[in-house]
Design a protein around this motif. Structure first.
Motif, mmCIF file in Angstrom:
data_model
loop_
_atom_site.group_PDB
_atom_site.id
_atom_site.type_symbol
_atom_site.label_atom_id
_atom_site.label_comp_id
_atom_site.label_asym_id
_atom_site.label_seq_id
_atom_site.Cartn_x
_atom_site.Cartn_y
_atom_site.Cartn_z
ATOM 1 N N PRO A 55 19.153 -29.861 -24.503
ATOM 2 C CA PRO A 55 20.517 -30.315 -24.212
ATOM 3 C C PRO A 55 21.622 -29.569 -24.970
ATOM 4 N N ALA A 56 22.567 -29.040 -24.195
ATOM 5 C CA ALA A 56 23.774 -28.359 -24.685
ATOM 6 C C ALA A 56 23.493 -27.007 -25.349
ATOM 7 N N PHE A 57 22.219 -26.574 -25.316
ATOM 8 C CA PHE A 57 21.857 -25.224 -25.797
ATOM 9 C C PHE A 57 22.252 -25.032 -27.272
ATOM 10 N N ILE A 58 22.824 -23.873 -27.639
ATOM 11 C CA ILE A 58 23.121 -23.672 -29.079
ATOM 12 C C ILE A 58 24.603 -23.956 -29.395
ATOM 13 N N ASP A 96 22.059 -38.860 -24.457
ATOM 14 C CA ASP A 96 20.986 -39.266 -23.532
ATOM 15 C C ASP A 96 19.751 -38.373 -23.689
ATOM 16 N N GLY A 97 20.009 -37.068 -23.805
ATOM 17 C CA GLY A 97 18.895 -36.111 -23.774
ATOM 18 C C GLY A 97 18.085 -36.090 -25.053
ATOM 19 N N LYS A 126 22.991 -40.324 -33.617
ATOM 20 C CA LYS A 126 23.960 -39.457 -34.305
ATOM 21 C C LYS A 126 24.865 -38.723 -33.308
ATOM 22 N N TYR A 127 24.485 -38.723 -32.020
ATOM 23 C CA TYR A 127 25.305 -38.056 -31.005
ATOM 24 C C TYR A 127 26.214 -39.020 -30.250
#
Ligand code: CAA
Length: 291
Positions: free
Chosen positions: A185-188, A249-250, A255-256
């Motif tokens: 999720p969201a890559f780097i 979700d992913g 913490k997100y």
């Protein structure tokens, strides 16, 4: 496979920047958007941004004219059929992207590489619903595309080596630098950047600082070109919230969790620069903090 013609779907903020850099690097560009007005606006933006580069001596007037002449626009998705490479840069909504892929696939050559500029959606999942998961990749440009050096390359579980190597070659020809990310999720970039922005919104929400003190702190204290709240407005608060939700979700980690204040701004329709109001109000001569 030699890539000469590049089809770009979506003529918004990202799509016009991608068209700009490909045309300048010598590729023939087919730019598509369902809205003909967006295509006109995109051409005007590319013209303006190329002119900015001409006036700063970074691009010659001849190269600007040649780049503009290489961009053809069309509201008809099927006309992107002859492309060697397709870059989907539509709204960050999986259903919209899915419909676009369903619409274009019957018109593509079997060898065409299909990519998405998604900033967070699973490449493996998008790829699995196409007829060419081995020729599908995440191709993530940063905003503003003509200025930012990085392109993230994301391989889905099925992406083959020739596809990855071909895209690495394209990034080099654009004069940019590739960074490879696994498909999580969201890559780097956004895995790190967007939680930082979310934390800045929490810092505001909890009253640790106001908009100005938070942005000044990071600009002058960490040498960031923009403060995190100014950057949030630049990216779009709806996009920031969507990415936080993908992370939440992913990765199933609290913490997100998106800051409630970020949600409130989005509910108000204060999405940042594109709606003229976000953490700053852009309707006057200079941006004014809204908190
Ligand atoms: N096209 C072409 N050139 C442009 C441009 C554009 N759209 N926007 C700015 N420029 C050029 C300017 O002409 C200028 O060129 P020179 O250096 O030759 O003078 C240079 O970029 C700097 O621009 P400005 O002087 O107007 O303004 P600035 O110094 O404040 O820089 C900025 C503007 C480049 C946007 C800078 O503030 C910056 O780097 N901000 C951070 C951007 C960032 O973090 N982007 C990533 C967002 S995250 C993302 O994109 C991923 C995602 O999925 C959400």
């Amino acid at each position: 496979m030699t890539i000469r013609t590049v089809g770009i779907i979506g003529a918004g903020q990202m799509g016009n920047g991608i068209a700009h850099v490909f045309a300048l690097a010598g590729y023939d560009v087919l730019l598509n958007d369902i809205n003909p007005d967006s295509l006109q606006k995109a051409l005007a933006t590319v013209d303006k941004n190329l002119e900015r580069q001409v006036s700063r001596g970074k691009v010659s007037a001849e190269d600007k004219a040649a780049a503009l002449a290489r961009i053809r626009t069309t509201p008809v998705l099927a006309e992107l059929g002859p492309s060697d490479l397709v870059i989907e840069a539509a709204t960050e909504n999986e259903t919209v992207k899915q419909k676009i892929f369903d619409g274009i696939l019957p018109h593509l050559k079997p060898e065409t590489i299909l990519t998405s500029n998604t900033s967070s959606i699973s490449i493996t999942r998008l790829a699995s619903r196409t007829d060419r998961p081995e020729k599908f990749m995440g191709f993530h440009f940063m905003n503003p595309v003509p200025v930012m050096q990085l392109v993230e390359l994301i391989r889905g579980i099925a992406t083959d080596k020739p596809t990855y190597e071909a895209l690495k070659g394209v990034v080099e020809k654009l004069g940019k630098t590739a960074s490879s990310s696994e498909d999580f999720p969201a890559f780097i970039v956004n895995r790190i950047l967007i939680p930082m922005i979310n934390e800045a919104v929490y810092t505001l929400y909890e009253g640790v600082g106001n908009v100005q003190s938070i942005d000044t702190a990071l600009k002058l204290g960490a040498n960031h070109p923009m403060g995190p709240l100014e950057l949030a407005d630049f990216i779009g608060l709806d996009t920031c919230l969507a990415i936080m939700n993908v992370l939440y979700d992913g990765l199933a980690d609290t913490k997100y969790r998106p800051c409630p204040l970020l949600t409130k701004y989005v509910e108000a329709g204060w999405l940042g620069r594109k709606t003229q109001r976000g953490f700053y109000d852009y309707r006057g001569e200079v941006p004014v903090p809204t908190r």
